[in-house]
Design a protein around this motif. Structure first.
Motif, short mmCIF file in Angstrom:
data_model
loop_
_atom_site.label_atom_id
_atom_site.label_comp_id
_atom_site.label_asym_id
_atom_site.label_seq_id
_atom_site.Cartn_x
_atom_site.Cartn_y
_atom_site.Cartn_z
N GLY A 113 0.81 -1.20 0.00
CA GLY A 113 0.00 0.00 0.00
C GLY A 113 0.84 1.26 0.00
N ARG A 114 0.18 2.37 0.15
CA ARG A 114 0.83 3.67 0.13
C ARG A 114 1.85 3.82 1.26
N LYS A 115 1.50 3.34 2.45
CA LYS A 115 2.40 3.45 3.61
C LYS A 115 3.72 2.72 3.33
N GLN A 116 3.61 1.49 2.80
CA GLN A 116 4.82 0.72 2.50
C GLN A 116 5.65 1.40 1.41
N SER A 117 4.98 1.99 0.44
CA SER A 117 5.70 2.69 -0.63
C SER A 117 6.51 3.85 -0.06
N LEU A 118 5.88 4.63 0.83
CA LEU A 118 6.59 5.75 1.45
C LEU A 118 7.76 5.26 2.30
N GLU A 119 7.53 4.22 3.08
CA GLU A 119 8.59 3.69 3.93
C GLU A 119 9.73 3.11 3.12
N SER A 120 9.42 2.54 1.95
CA SER A 120 10.45 1.92 1.11
C SER A 120 11.43 2.97 0.57
N ILE A 121 11.00 4.23 0.50
CA ILE A 121 11.91 5.29 0.04
C ILE A 121 12.48 6.09 1.21
N GLY A 122 12.31 5.54 2.44
CA GLY A 122 12.93 6.16 3.60
C GLY A 122 12.10 7.21 4.30
N PHE A 123 10.80 7.28 4.00
CA PHE A 123 9.95 8.26 4.67
C PHE A 123 9.93 8.01 6.17
N GLN A 124 10.13 9.06 6.97
CA GLN A 124 10.11 8.95 8.43
C GLN A 124 8.79 9.49 8.96
N TRP A 125 8.06 8.66 9.67
CA TRP A 125 6.80 9.08 10.26
C TRP A 125 7.06 9.92 11.49
N ALA A 126 6.16 10.84 11.78
CA ALA A 126 6.32 11.69 12.96
C ALA A 126 6.26 10.82 14.22
N LYS A 127 7.01 11.24 15.23
CA LYS A 127 6.98 10.53 16.51
C LYS A 127 5.61 10.74 17.15
N PRO A 128 5.10 9.71 17.84
CA PRO A 128 3.79 9.88 18.49
C PRO A 128 3.85 10.95 19.57
N LYS A 129 2.79 11.72 19.70
CA LYS A 129 2.74 12.81 20.67
C LYS A 129 1.70 12.50 21.73
N GLY A 130 1.81 13.20 22.84
CA GLY A 130 0.79 13.14 23.87
C GLY A 130 0.55 11.75 24.41
N GLN A 131 -0.72 11.37 24.48
CA GLN A 131 -1.10 10.09 25.08
C GLN A 131 -0.55 8.91 24.29
N ALA A 132 -0.47 9.04 22.98
CA ALA A 132 0.06 7.93 22.16
C ALA A 132 1.50 7.64 22.54
N SER A 133 2.27 8.69 22.76
CA SER A 133 3.66 8.54 23.17
C SER A 133 3.73 7.94 24.58
N TRP A 134 2.86 8.40 25.47
CA TRP A 134 2.81 7.88 26.84
C TRP A 134 2.51 6.38 26.82
N ASP A 135 1.51 6.00 26.03
CA ASP A 135 1.11 4.60 25.93
C ASP A 135 2.26 3.73 25.41
N LYS A 136 3.01 4.26 24.44
CA LYS A 136 4.15 3.53 23.86
C LYS A 136 5.18 3.25 24.96
N HIS A 137 5.48 4.26 25.77
CA HIS A 137 6.46 4.07 26.85
C HIS A 137 5.95 3.10 27.91
N LEU A 138 4.65 3.16 28.20
CA LEU A 138 4.08 2.22 29.17
C LEU A 138 4.27 0.78 28.67
N LEU A 139 4.01 0.55 27.39
CA LEU A 139 4.18 -0.79 26.81
C LEU A 139 5.64 -1.23 26.88
N GLU A 140 6.57 -0.31 26.65
CA GLU A 140 7.99 -0.63 26.74
C GLU A 140 8.35 -1.02 28.18
N LEU A 141 7.81 -0.28 29.16
CA LEU A 141 8.08 -0.60 30.56
C LEU A 141 7.47 -1.95 30.94
N MET A 142 6.27 -2.23 30.43
CA MET A 142 5.63 -3.51 30.71
C MET A 142 6.45 -4.67 30.12
#
Length: 89
Positions: free
Chosen positions: A1-30
């Motif tokens: 799909g489009r996402k894979q096409s962008l990633e295949s050319i090195g597209f960098q997605w924005a880092k998650p912000k706010g609660q999404a970022s908090w949730d990511k760190h919680l999962l890492e700690l778990m």
């Protein structure tokens, strides 16, 4: 799909912000707790410095009363150590 096409050319997605970022760190700690049996992740870790900074921020937010109650509850549920110097079993 489009996402894979962008990633295949090195597209960098924005880092998650706010609660999404908090949730990511919680999962890492778990994941760390699953591996080691505790939540005593080293805050000066070279392996994952962002997680170490996040842990320090959670402790500071609780101390200053700025922590989100839902986030605090989730950390309490996994056995987060609020005081680094507190002895745990």
């Amino acid at each position: 799909g489009r996402k894979q096409s962008l990633e295949s050319i090195g597209f960098q997605w924005a880092k998650p912000k706010g609660q999404a970022s908090w949730d990511k760190h919680l999962l890492e700690l778990m994941a760390y707790k699953t591996k080691t049996g505790n939540c005593n992740f080293p805050t000066k870790s070279k392996e994952n410095p962002a997680l170490g900074r996040w842990i320090t921020s959670q402790r500071a937010d609780k101390k200053s009363g700025d922590i989100d109650e839902n986030n605090k509850r989730q950390l309490d549920e996994i056995g987060f150590v609020w005081d680094r110097y507190e002895k745990t079993e």
